[in-house]
Design an enzyme around this catalytic site. Sequence first.
Site, PDB file in Angstrom:
ATOM      1  N   GLN A 127       0.836  -1.203   0.000  1.00  0.00           N
ATOM      2  CA  GLN A 127       0.000   0.000   0.000  1.00  0.00           C
ATOM      3  C   GLN A 127       0.871   1.253   0.000  1.00  0.00           C
ATOM      4  OE1 GLN A 127      -1.852   1.333   3.758  1.00  0.00           O
ATOM      5  NE2 GLN A 127      -3.818   1.088   2.739  1.00  0.00           N
ATOM      6  N   GLY A 128       0.788   2.064  -1.049  1.00  0.00           N
ATOM      7  CA  GLY A 128       1.559   3.298  -1.137  1.00  0.00           C
ATOM      8  C   GLY A 128       0.736   4.498  -0.721  1.00  0.00           C
ATOM      9  N   TYR A 129       0.584   4.679   0.572  1.00  0.00           N
ATOM     10  CA  TYR A 129      -0.204   5.800   1.097  1.00  0.00           C
ATOM     11  C   TYR A 129       0.694   6.832   1.777  1.00  0.00           C
ATOM     12  CZ  TYR A 129      -5.002   4.111   0.356  1.00  0.00           C
ATOM     13  OH  TYR A 129      -6.198   3.738  -0.184  1.00  0.00           O
ATOM     14  N   SER A 130       1.267   6.469   2.929  1.00  0.00           N
ATOM     15  CA  SER A 130       2.011   7.431   3.742  1.00  0.00           C
ATOM     16  C   SER A 130       3.239   7.959   3.010  1.00  0.00           C
ATOM     17  CB  SER A 130       2.448   6.781   5.058  1.00  0.00           C
ATOM     18  OG  SER A 130       1.331   6.441   5.851  1.00  0.00           O
ATOM     19  N   GLU A 245      -9.456  -1.188   6.307  1.00  0.00           N
ATOM     20  CA  GLU A 245      -8.173  -1.297   6.998  1.00  0.00           C
ATOM     21  C   GLU A 245      -8.350  -1.172   8.506  1.00  0.00           C
ATOM     22  OE1 GLU A 245      -3.708   0.679   6.789  1.00  0.00           O
ATOM     23  OE2 GLU A 245      -5.443   1.932   6.350  1.00  0.00           O
ATOM     24  N   ASN A 369      -2.973   7.498  16.703  1.00  0.00           N
ATOM     25  CA  ASN A 369      -4.108   7.597  17.625  1.00  0.00           C
ATOM     26  C   ASN A 369      -4.501   9.039  17.931  1.00  0.00           C
ATOM     27  OD1 ASN A 369      -4.260   4.853  17.705  1.00  0.00           O
ATOM     28  ND2 ASN A 369      -3.870   4.635  19.890  1.00  0.00           N
TER      29      ASN A 369
END
Length: 389
Positions: A127-130, A245, A369
């Site tokens: 997953q290429g998100y952050s 997720e 969080n």
Amino acid sequence: MTEPAELDSLSDEAFRKRLRDWLEEYYPPEWRRPVIFRLRGDSEKRWLRLMHDHGWRLPSWPKEYGGLGLPLTKQLAYHEEMAQFGTARWLDMGGTLLGPTLIKFGTPEQKAKYLPEIVRGDVIWCQGYSEPNAGSDLASLKTTARRDGDHFVVNGTKIWTTMATDAQRMFLLVRTSQEERKQQGISFLLADMDLPGITVEPIVNLAGEDEFAQVFLDDVRVPAENLVGEPGQGWTVAKALLGVERITTASPAPARYAFDVLDRLISFAQSDQHALRQLHGQLLCDLEDYVALYAQTTDAYIDGRVEGHELCVLKMLSSDLFQRISEACLQAAGERGGSRGAVPLGADNEDLRLIYLIARPTSIYGGANDVQRDIIARAIFGSRTTLSR
């Protein structure tokens, strides 16, 4: 091979027994190390194929796409039995995250190309998100994709990309235009990891594992047909995926396993028994409360009765509980809590330090969080501040 229709006809208890019997017969014993061991690369593929070949793959996927199409009660039973048996962790981002997204947003061609290979376990996805400075604030991503004929030319970098070193494909968010709101102008792409211009650099964590990586994309040409959804509508796609997720990462299984370890440690405790048993009792109550909340929220999510901020509550509570139980394990172990490697517990051994180190980042990944608390507060009290991850 077990057929989905056959599983539908079983009672919940008969379903559980069928799965337990299958695990006892076919699950590799060397993998029976929950929480502290994660299947990777070829091992993960081997496990996914084993489940597929025996009819136990993807309990929540519709049958027409190769899944089991199980009702909620059997889905929960499936995951509970896996956890209670002691299966190792496996990521399966293709099955748990991308697949449901393609089923909802993908073109017929994308579904025909990618879903069968996901079902068979042939391909590992990451997953290429952050990104650097755009982790939990996902909408601030800077990776760009410029349309050039039949391709997008992608430039930027992704970080904390789990299992990128093992993956053959990546789904990623890119910025295809600059808009007034940062959530706009984001698109969702699928890319092969062997495309020219993609470089993967592993990141070693405190536990000595290289599960994370930074991925550099330099003039990477991705076929335009790999765009999922409409251009600039990637935020809508991403939000749907993040819901799945958060359900996945909020599973009570890690906390439950750590609590089982704490249970065994109590009889060997070298610290104050009264204080330790009080802590043990409090954690037991918190764990049982969370298991009930997770089941209730998952039920509502499948029925479409859950808002995004409610899933943030699950993610936040599960990581906090896992961390508190892992800390209690070290406290119960006394001077052995600082040991490297396995600590003897009667006939068993447990690596308490590794459990603790695995628990630490759970409050960061999938959206920190503190960010989850902001999302929850804005949902309750109202705000014009834009949502982040």
